[in-house]
Design a protein around this motif. Structure first.
Motif, PDB file in Angstrom:
ATOM      1  N   GLN A  11       0.823  -1.216   0.000  1.00 34.21           N
ATOM      2  CA  GLN A  11       0.000   0.000   0.000  1.00 34.21           C
ATOM      3  C   GLN A  11       0.859   1.269   0.000  1.00 34.21           C
ATOM      4  O   GLN A  11       0.380   2.339  -0.379  1.00 34.21           O
ATOM      5  N   TYR A  12       2.113   1.131   0.408  1.00 33.24           N
ATOM      6  CA  TYR A  12       2.996   2.303   0.453  1.00 33.24           C
ATOM      7  C   TYR A  12       3.782   2.496  -0.839  1.00 33.24           C
ATOM      8  O   TYR A  12       4.543   3.453  -0.976  1.00 33.24           O
ATOM      9  N   LYS A  13       3.599   1.596  -1.785  1.00 30.44           N
ATOM     10  CA  LYS A  13       4.244   1.740  -3.084  1.00 30.44           C
ATOM     11  C   LYS A  13       3.540   2.824  -3.902  1.00 30.44           C
ATOM     12  O   LYS A  13       2.340   3.049  -3.759  1.00 30.44           O
ATOM     13  N   ARG A  14       4.301   3.448  -4.770  1.00 33.11           N
ATOM     14  CA  ARG A  14       3.743   4.514  -5.607  1.00 33.11           C
ATOM     15  C   ARG A  14       3.332   3.961  -6.966  1.00 33.11           C
ATOM     16  O   ARG A  14       4.053   3.206  -7.602  1.00 33.11           O
ATOM     17  N   VAL A  15       2.136   4.330  -7.389  1.00 37.70           N
ATOM     18  CA  VAL A  15       1.651   4.010  -8.726  1.00 37.70           C
ATOM     19  C   VAL A  15       1.466   5.334  -9.472  1.00 37.70           C
ATOM     20  O   VAL A  15       0.586   6.131  -9.137  1.00 37.70           O
ATOM     21  N   TYR A  16       2.336   5.562 -10.439  1.00 38.05           N
ATOM     22  CA  TYR A  16       2.333   6.803 -11.213  1.00 38.05           C
ATOM     23  C   TYR A  16       2.511   7.997 -10.282  1.00 38.05           C
ATOM     24  O   TYR A  16       3.618   8.284  -9.844  1.00 38.05           O
ATOM     25  N   ASP A  17       1.433   8.672  -9.915  1.00 36.97           N
ATOM     26  CA  ASP A  17       1.566   9.903  -9.130  1.00 36.97           C
ATOM     27  C   ASP A  17       1.004   9.782  -7.709  1.00 36.97           C
ATOM     28  O   ASP A  17       0.866  10.779  -7.008  1.00 36.97           O
ATOM     29  N   VAL A  18       0.677   8.560  -7.301  1.00 32.28           N
ATOM     30  CA  VAL A  18       0.004   8.416  -6.015  1.00 32.28           C
ATOM     31  C   VAL A  18       0.427   7.098  -5.361  1.00 32.28           C
ATOM     32  O   VAL A  18       0.760   6.128  -6.043  1.00 32.28           O
ATOM     33  N   LYS A  19       0.427   7.091  -4.023  1.00 29.40           N
ATOM     34  CA  LYS A  19       0.668   5.852  -3.305  1.00 29.40           C
ATOM     35  C   LYS A  19      -0.604   5.009  -3.289  1.00 29.40           C
ATOM     36  O   LYS A  19      -1.716   5.558  -3.287  1.00 29.40           O
TER      37      LYS A  19
END
Length: 476
Positions: A153-161
Motif C-alpha cells: 500500500q505504500y508503493k507509488r503508482v504513477y503519481d500516487v501511493k
C-alpha cells in the motif's frame, strides 16, 4: 488468554445437513454452515479451507449481509473467528498462487467489516499453513502478507501511493498457525516454533497438530503418542519463552481419528489436557441431535486446560515394530481399500490436484484415499483401522502403552464392535484381532457385521456403506 474453543473443520458425517441443497456441500451451503455453527451450536471458530476446496472467498461479506442482525452485537474477529487454511506452496505447486489470492482477500474482508460496523474491524487475522515442516515456511507466509500484501500500500503508482488511491490495508500483519502432519514435523514442532517466534513481539502463538494423517501414516497408537509428546514439548517451550502457546488438535469422530464425539468429549479432554482448541467435524455436528451437540460444546467451553504429561522414552523403542506391522498389514489391504473408496460418498466439493499430502495420498509408498474415505473403507469391510499393527504388541506392551494413551482400551473396544471376524478368514494376519475381541469381551454388532460381510464379499455399494455408517454414527 483466549478461552478453550472448538473450531469446525472437515466433513466426516453420515447424513446430509438440513440446510444443504445437495449431498455434496459447497458454496452457499458452507456459508450457512458457518452461521449455524456460530448462532446455534455456540462454536467460536470456522476453518475456511482454501486448501483444496471450492469455498466462497466472499464469506465475510455474505455473513454480514445475510445475518447482520446477529453479527451487529457479536463481532467477527472477536466473538467469532474465520480462519483460512491456505495452500503450502512448498508442497502444493499447482495451488501455490491460491495462497496469494487468499491473503489478498483478508484486507478486502476488513473493508466489508468496516462498512458494516462503521469502524475499523479486522474479521480475519490469522491463517493455517498445512504440511509445515520448517520455520522458514511459516516465516515466508508471514512476510509475504506483511511486505507484499499489506506492505504494498505504500508503493507509488504513477503519481500516487496505493493506499491514497485504493484505501488502507488492514490488518498490517497476520498470525500464521503451522499445521504439523508428519512424524518428523510433529516431534520437532517445539523447535520449529521456537525458531519462528524468537525475536517477534507477539502475545501468543497457536499451533495445529494433525491426528488423522499421522494415524494413516503411522497407525493409531503412534499418532496419539506423537501428538502427546509434541504437546508436552510445546508446554516446555511456553514456560521457557514466556509466550502463551495454544495448541489445536485435529480430532475426528472415529477413534482412529480422535474419537471426538458428544458422548466422548470427557475422554478427549482428558487425553489432550493441554490442548486449547478441538476441531468439531461434521459428524459431531450433524450425526447427533442438536441438544446433544450444544451440551457437548458447552462442556468443552466450560473446561479448563490442564498440564501435558511426558511420554516415556520406552515408548519410542516400542513404536518402530508397531509401525512396521501396521505398514505391512495396510499394504495387504490397500487394493481393497482403493476399490471400496470409490463407493464412499463425498461431502464437500474438492479441487483435483496431486501432492505429497494433497488429495491423492501416498502412505508408505501406497496410493490411498484421504483420511475420511480411508477410514470409511476399512470400517465398511469390517476392519477398523484402529486394529492394524496391534499384532506386533504383546498384552503387557499394550498395558504399558495405556499408561500414556489413557483411552486406549476404550478406543479399541469401540473399534472392536465393528470388527468382522470373517475378515480374519480372508486376511490371516487379522487372527490376533479375533482373539483380542474375545479377550476384551467385545460382542460385534450383528447388523454391522451382516452389512460388512456383503461388502467384504465384493458387493460394493454406496447404499450399504452409508447404512453401515449410520449404525456406527459416523462415516469415517
Amino acid at each position: 488468554m483466549i478461552p478453550r474453543t472448538m473450531s469446525t473443520q472437515h466433513p466426516d458425517n453420515v447424513f446430509i445437513p438440513f440446510f444443504a441443497q445437495e449431498p455434496t456441500l459447497g458454496g452457499e451451503d458452507e456459508v450457512t454452515e458457518a452461521f449455524y455453527a456460530f448462532s446455534v451450536l455456540g462454536i467460536e471458530e470456522q476453518m475456511w479451507d482454501f486448501e483444496g476446496k471450492e469455498v466462497d472467498e466472499f464469506v465475510v461479506k455474505k455473513l454480514l449481509e445475510k445475518h447482520g442482525y446477529f453479527f451487529k452485537e457479536r463481532r467477527l474477529g472477536k466473538s467469532f473467528r474465520l480462519t483460512p487454511r491456505v495452500p503450502n506452496p512448498s508442497v502444493e505447486k499447482t495451488e501455490a498462487k491460491l495462497l496469494l489470492e487468499t491473503l489478498e482477500s483478508i484486507p478486502r474482508s476488513a473493508d466489508y467489516a468496516k462498512i458494516f460496523y462503521g469502524e475499523e474491524v479486522i474479521p480475519i487475522f490469522e491463517v493455517i499453513l498445512p504440511m509445515t515442516t520448517s520455520s522458514e515456511e511459516i516465516e515466508r507466509v508471514y512476510e509475504l502478507y506483511k511486505r507484499y500484501i499489506a506492505g504494498k500500500q505504500y508503493k507509488r503508482v504513477y503519481d500516487v501511493k496505493i493506499y491514497e488511491w485504493i484505501g488502507e490495508f488492514f490488518p498490517k500483519e497476520i498470525s500464521v498457525i503451522p499445521l504439523f502432519e508428519t512424524k518428523e514435523a510433529i516431534l520437532n514442532a517445539h523447535e520449529i516454533l521456537e525458531e519462528y517466534i524468537t525475536g517477534k513481539d507477539i502475545e501468543y502463538q497457536r499451533v495445529f497438530l494433525a491426528r488423522s494423517d499421522p494415524a494413516m501414516n503411522y497407525g493409531l497408537i503412534s499418532a496419539v503418542l506423537y501428538d502427546k509428546y509434541a504437546l508436552f514439548k510445546l508446554q516446555e517451550l511456553e514456560e521457557e519463552m514466556g509466550i502463551e502457546i495454544y495448541p489445536i488438535i485435529g480430532v475426528g469422530g472415529a477413534p482412529f481419528r480422535g474419537h471426538f464425539t458428544p458422548g466422548n468429549v470427557k475422554g478427549v479432554l482428558e487425553e489432550y489436557k493441554s490442548a486449547q482448541t478441538f476441531t468439531v467435524q461434521s459428524s459431531f455436528k450433524y450425526d447427533n441431535t442438536p441438544k446433544d451437540v450444544i451440551k457437548a460444546v458447552e462442556k468443552i467451553k466450560s473446561s479448563k486446560r490442564g498440564k501435558a504429561e511426558a511420554i516415556g522414552e520406552e515408548m519410542f523403542e516400542l513404536l518402530p515394530k508397531y509401525e512396521r506391522a501396521y505398514s505391512a498389514e495396510l499394504r495387504a489391504l490397500a487394493p481393497l481399500i482403493r476399490e471400496v473408496a470409490k463407493y464412499v460418498p463425498s461431502r464437500r466439493r474438492r479441487k483435483l490436484h496431486i501432492g505429497l499430502f494433497g488429495y491423492s495420498r501416498e502412505v508408505n509408498g501406497m496410493a490411498l484415499p484421504r483420511a475420511i474415505k480411508f477410514t470409511a473403507s476399512l470400517y465398511s469391510i469390517g476392519v477398523p483401522p484402529e486394529l492394524l499393527g496391534l499384532s506386533a504388541l504383546s498384552e503387557s506392551e499394550l498395558e504399558k502403552v495405556s499408561e500414556y494413551y489413557k483411552g486406549l482400551y476404550r478406543d479399541l473396544s469401540s473399534a472392536l464392535m465393528y470388527f468382522n471376524p470373517r475378515a480374519a478368514e480372508k486376511f490371516k494376519f487379522l487372527k490376533p484381532i479375533t482373539d483380542l475381541q474375545k479377550e476384551l469381551g467385545v460382542e460385534p454388532m450383528e447388523e454391522h457385521e451382516a452389512i460388512t460381510t456383503r461388502i467384504l464379499s465384493g458387493e460394493f455399494d454406496e447404499g450399504l456403506i452409508v447404512e453401515a455408517a449410520g449404525l456406527r454414527g459416523f462415516l469415517g
